[in-house]
Design an enzyme around this catalytic site. Structure first.
Site, PDB file in Angstrom:
ATOM      1  N   ASP A 177       0.845  -1.193   0.000  1.00  0.00           N
ATOM      2  CA  ASP A 177       0.000   0.000   0.000  1.00  0.00           C
ATOM      3  C   ASP A 177       0.882   1.244   0.000  1.00  0.00           C
ATOM      4  OD1 ASP A 177      -2.440   1.286  -0.106  1.00  0.00           O
ATOM      5  OD2 ASP A 177      -2.702   1.351   2.059  1.00  0.00           O
ATOM      6  N   HIS A 192      -3.684  14.016   1.252  1.00  0.00           N
ATOM      7  CA  HIS A 192      -4.011  13.094   2.338  1.00  0.00           C
ATOM      8  C   HIS A 192      -2.862  13.051   3.349  1.00  0.00           C
ATOM      9  CE1 HIS A 192      -5.516   9.489   4.377  1.00  0.00           C
ATOM     10  NE2 HIS A 192      -4.344   8.921   4.192  1.00  0.00           N
ATOM     11  N   ARG A 194       0.699  14.387  13.892  1.00  0.00           N
ATOM     12  CA  ARG A 194       1.910  15.098  14.320  1.00  0.00           C
ATOM     13  C   ARG A 194       1.762  16.569  13.953  1.00  0.00           C
ATOM     14  NH1 ARG A 194       3.363  10.934  11.237  1.00  0.00           N
ATOM     15  NH2 ARG A 194       3.537  12.400   9.519  1.00  0.00           N
ATOM     16  N   GLU A 248     -10.829   4.046   3.268  1.00  0.00           N
ATOM     17  CA  GLU A 248      -9.874   4.834   2.491  1.00  0.00           C
ATOM     18  C   GLU A 248     -10.176   4.638   1.017  1.00  0.00           C
ATOM     19  OE1 GLU A 248      -5.843   3.928   3.873  1.00  0.00           O
ATOM     20  OE2 GLU A 248      -6.024   5.566   5.324  1.00  0.00           O
ATOM     21  N   THR A 268      -4.830   6.549   0.008  1.00  0.00           N
ATOM     22  CA  THR A 268      -6.058   7.347  -0.031  1.00  0.00           C
ATOM     23  C   THR A 268      -5.903   8.515  -0.997  1.00  0.00           C
ATOM     24  OG1 THR A 268      -6.269   6.838   2.294  1.00  0.00           O
ATOM     25  CG2 THR A 268      -7.717   8.555   1.422  1.00  0.00           C
TER      26      THR A 268
HETATM   27 CA    CA Z   1      -4.220   2.911   2.714  1.00  0.00          CA
END
Ligand code: CA
Length: 439
Positions: free
Chosen positions: A138, A145, A154, A210, A370
């Site tokens: 992935d 995103h 963060r 997502e 995403t």
């Molecule tokens: Ca993902």
């Protein structure tokens, strides 16, 4: 490089009338692949190609002996319950079959009588995951995103310094990738509230979807070799819709230092249809990088990637809560975005994945990450749409959501369509249902 050819001709019409209707996902210019069987039977799954509201049963077509040469050899491999061997054959064979199918389905074709006996209505079939997915990676290719989510996780350091140099990815779990219609059990896991001293085990409270593009690898590469940026179309079979279900509260606690683990591995859902890279050729276009950003290292840079690296693919996410479905309300749209806004291209994902000599295999799968667009409304997850759970979304029926509740259904659609054109290269749909935690 794949060139636009007669199979893309917008004037082509099929003798399958439903394929010629405005807004149809599966006109003769598309011809995507799936594996299917008649619903509620024990028939073996086999390959099929979508045309209008029908499927061409590739096993039946093979048995007619109509096609010859490479198209017939390709068809032979499509008679299996997964398409890995067909994918392994490479572009020449995928293309030969596409061209023969296009010819046979054209309204003037003399093969209509033979093909007619190979058609099955889509409403009478069920699908399976079209490949035996060995490895699944992935990626994280939407900078919009990455920046929004980075801010939530963060606040002082949203985008890490490697992001603009490396197509970031992690090795995902393929065993839990299911076909559209998948029931997704709310996962259990460890979470730790910021003010708690110790974590606890329990059902995920921040379950999310997502909105991603899935990428199937066709022919692989030898271990120790790499795929050059401009050769990716020899190796990428096609694209699909992909929902990478995510448990945000598990993710926040577990993701450092090695990235997501149980927050992602419990379920992911693919659409039945794979649209080939050849079908997408007319929708590939310019890929750019702001001048103020670092430009890619040479192995991720080429004029071909600059001129045709992106894919103009519209993506849409919808929800239907249990209450909406009980009351026969239609799905409600949550957002839309476009794959062309991705910070990295499919070619760059393939080139980067293999630059260390990693061997890709037929049927391997990538998630694009995403796909969120440049504006807040174009967010591809609830985490972003609800601003980290702080701003609930109000649905048309008055229900609110920050994250998914049991009984929610999520639906994605996708398509490529030029402005002013009736031709839509559709990806069909992918749906998934959230069900309660199983223990
Ligand atoms: Ca993902």
């Amino acid at each position: 490089m794949i060139t636009v050819n007669q199979t893309h001709n917008p004037d082509l019409k099929s003798w399958v009338n439903s394929a010629n209707l405005d807004g149809c996902d599966f006109p003769i210019q598309n011809l995507p692949f799936a594996v299917f069987r008649q619903k509620d039977t024990n028939e073996p799954f086999r390959g099929g190609v979508a045309i209008g509201d029908q499927i061409i049963d590739l096993q039946t077509l093979y048995d007619t002996g109509l096609f010859t040469g490479k198209a017939a050899q390709a068809l032979n491999k499509c008679c299996q319950p997964v398409l890995n061997e067909f994918m392994a054959m490479g572009f020449e064979y995928w293309s030969a079959l596409r061209h023969s199918l296009s010819d046979a389905l054209t309204e003037t074709s003399e093969d209509q009588k033979v093909l007619q006996n190979c058609l099955i209505a889509m409403t009478s079939v069920e699908y399976d995951v079209p490949a035996r997915i060995g490895d699944y990676t992935d990626f994280y290719t939407s900078i919009h995103h990455a920046t929004t989510v980075g801010k939530l996780f963060r606040p002082d350091n949203p985008l890490l310094p490697n992001y603009k140099w490396v197509p970031i990815g992690y090795h995902g779990r393929s065993s839990s990738i299911g076909i559209s219609g998948q029931k997704v059990h709310r996962p259990l896991g460890q979470t730790k509230a910021p003010d708690a001293e110790v974590p606890t085990l329990g059902p995920c409270k921040r379950l999310d979807y997502e909105l991603e593009v899935g990428i199937y690898i066709g022919s692989g590469n030898e271990s120790g070799s790499s795929v050059a940026l401009d050769d990716y179309q020899q190796h990428v079979f096609g694209l699909c819709l992909f929902n990478d279900w995510s448990a945000r509260d598990l993710q926040a606690w577990e993701y450092q230092p090695l990235g997501p683990f149980l927050a992602k591995s419990f379920a992911s859902t693919v659409s039945p249809w794979i649209v080939t890279m050849e079908a997408l050729a007319p929708y590939q276009g310019q890929w750019t990088r702001p001048n103020s950003d670092p430009q890619p290292l040479p192995y991720l840079e080429s004029s071909q990637n600059r001129t045709t690296g992106s894919v103009d693919m519209e993506l849409e996410a919808y929800i239907a809560t249990a209450k909406m479905r009980e009351e026969n309300q239609p799905y409600q749209k949550l957002s839309r975005s476009n794959f062309k806004d991705s910070y990295w291209t499919v070619a760059q994902m393939v080139a980067h994945h293999t630059i260390n000599g990693c061997n890709l295999k037929p049927g391997d799968f990538f998630g694009s990450g995403t796909q969120s667009g440049p504006t807040p409304e174009e967010a591809g997850s609830l985490l972003e749409l609800s601003n980290g759970g702080k701003e609930p979304i109000t649905l048309d029926n008055g229900e609110t959501r920050t994250f998914l509740k049991d009984g929610d259904a999520i639906l994605f659609k996708g398509y490529c369509q030029k402005q002013g054109s009736d031709i839509r290269i559709g990806f069909g749909e992918v749906t998934g249902y959230v069900v309660p935690a199983s223990s």
